[in-house]
Design an enzyme around this catalytic site. Sequence first.
Site, PDB file in Angstrom:
ATOM      1  N   CYS A   1      -4.502   1.187   2.838  1.00 24.90           N
ATOM      2  CA  CYS A   1      -4.382   2.376   3.551  1.00 24.90           C
ATOM      3  C   CYS A   1      -5.493   4.148   2.959  1.00 24.90           C
ATOM      4  O   CYS A   1      -7.073   3.427   2.674  1.00 24.90           O
ATOM      5  CB  CYS A   1      -3.048   3.201   3.638  1.00 24.90           C
ATOM      6  SG  CYS A   1      -2.896   3.711   4.652  1.00 24.90           S
TER       7      CYS A   1
ATOM      8  N   HIS B   1       0.736  -1.788   5.821  1.00 24.09           N
ATOM      9  CA  HIS B   1       1.457  -1.780   4.400  1.00 24.09           C
ATOM     10  C   HIS B   1       2.733  -2.894   4.634  1.00 24.09           C
ATOM     11  O   HIS B   1       2.618  -3.735   5.817  1.00 24.09           O
ATOM     12  CB  HIS B   1       2.670  -1.190   4.577  1.00 24.09           C
ATOM     13  CG  HIS B   1       1.415   0.417   3.651  1.00 24.09           C
ATOM     14  ND1 HIS B   1       0.681   0.655   2.345  1.00 24.09           N
ATOM     15  CD2 HIS B   1       1.099   1.615   4.411  1.00 24.09           C
ATOM     16  CE1 HIS B   1       0.325   1.819   2.419  1.00 24.09           C
ATOM     17  NE2 HIS B   1       0.599   2.334   4.109  1.00 24.09           N
TER      18      HIS B   1
HETATM   19  N1  GLN Z   1      -2.698   9.487   2.576  1.00 18.95           N
HETATM   20  C1  GLN Z   1      -3.209   8.528   3.646  1.00 18.95           C
HETATM   21  C2  GLN Z   1      -3.140   9.254   4.972  1.00 18.95           C
HETATM   22  O1  GLN Z   1      -1.931   9.272   5.979  1.00 18.95           O
HETATM   23  C3  GLN Z   1      -3.183   7.317   3.175  1.00 18.95           C
HETATM   24  C4  GLN Z   1      -2.083   6.970   3.695  1.00 18.95           C
HETATM   25  C5  GLN Z   1      -0.633   5.733   2.800  1.00 18.95           C
HETATM   26  O2  GLN Z   1      -1.845   5.024   2.066  1.00 18.95           O
HETATM   27  N2  GLN Z   1      -0.202   5.486   3.490  1.00 18.95           N
HETATM   28  O3  GLN Z   1      -3.903   8.805   6.120  1.00 18.95           O
END
Ligand code: GLN
Length: 251
Positions: free
Chosen positions: A93, A208
């Site tokens: 992510c 995740h």
């Molecule tokens: N901040 C990033 C987004 O919203 C990554 C979010 C995350 O790592 N879950 O795209």
Amino acid sequence: MPDVLQIGLVLPDVLGTYGDDGNALVLRQRARMRDIKAEIVRINLGDPIPTSLDVYCVGGGEDSAQILAAERLNADKGLVRAAVAGHPIFAVCAGMQVLGESFHASGKLVDGVGLIDATTSPMQTRAIGEVTSHPTHAGITAELTEPLTGFENHMGGTVLGPGAEPLGKLTRGVGNADVAATMDLSDGSRQRMAEGAVQGNVIATYMHGPALARNPQLADLLLARAMGTALQDLEPLELAEVDRLRLERLR
Ligand code: GLN
């Protein structure tokens, strides 16, 4: 094969909010279950980034955190050197976004680390939910056969350039980007079905879960790469609870 397998956990104090530290734990545990000595090397924000660990895990985080992470990884080139030296890197992510060429976060356009030919910009709506895909067998993921499962939660949408291949072909969820809603691309179909990225020894994903707890074959692929061996050379592990988790999540 190293005496003690060293698993780098990159900036867990910054990119640790989505439970992706679990990926390093899974790698260590799956190594130990095979009597392979393994340890996690936590690399916090102020620490120099070692260049010769056997595998590196980079997790997700909020926008402000990932800006810090990108600045750090661009200032200390340790992770880039590790990648150039062929050490496998698994990024999730925000980790994937940071390893790309650039990303938008907190209203800013930020330079990424440039290990993945990818750019990230905001989507119209946040993608939250289960995400599943079939491996594309790109590059070092050629040996993967099992469907991939994870949980996605991101606002950023990632478009891959020609240097990167998707990790998975989507069967559920948004994956890299809600292309139809947000972007006008000549290459729309490839992007629309894409989950994650594979480039050189970097494997990246929006999953995740932690991803490696849900996808033991992907964990073992990284472990095999870290040990300089092939996936089929690892002794199989029979773990009923992992099978149950996968069955339940894939349903
Ligand atoms: N901040 C990033 C987004 O919203 C990554 C979010 C995350 O790592 N879950 O795209």
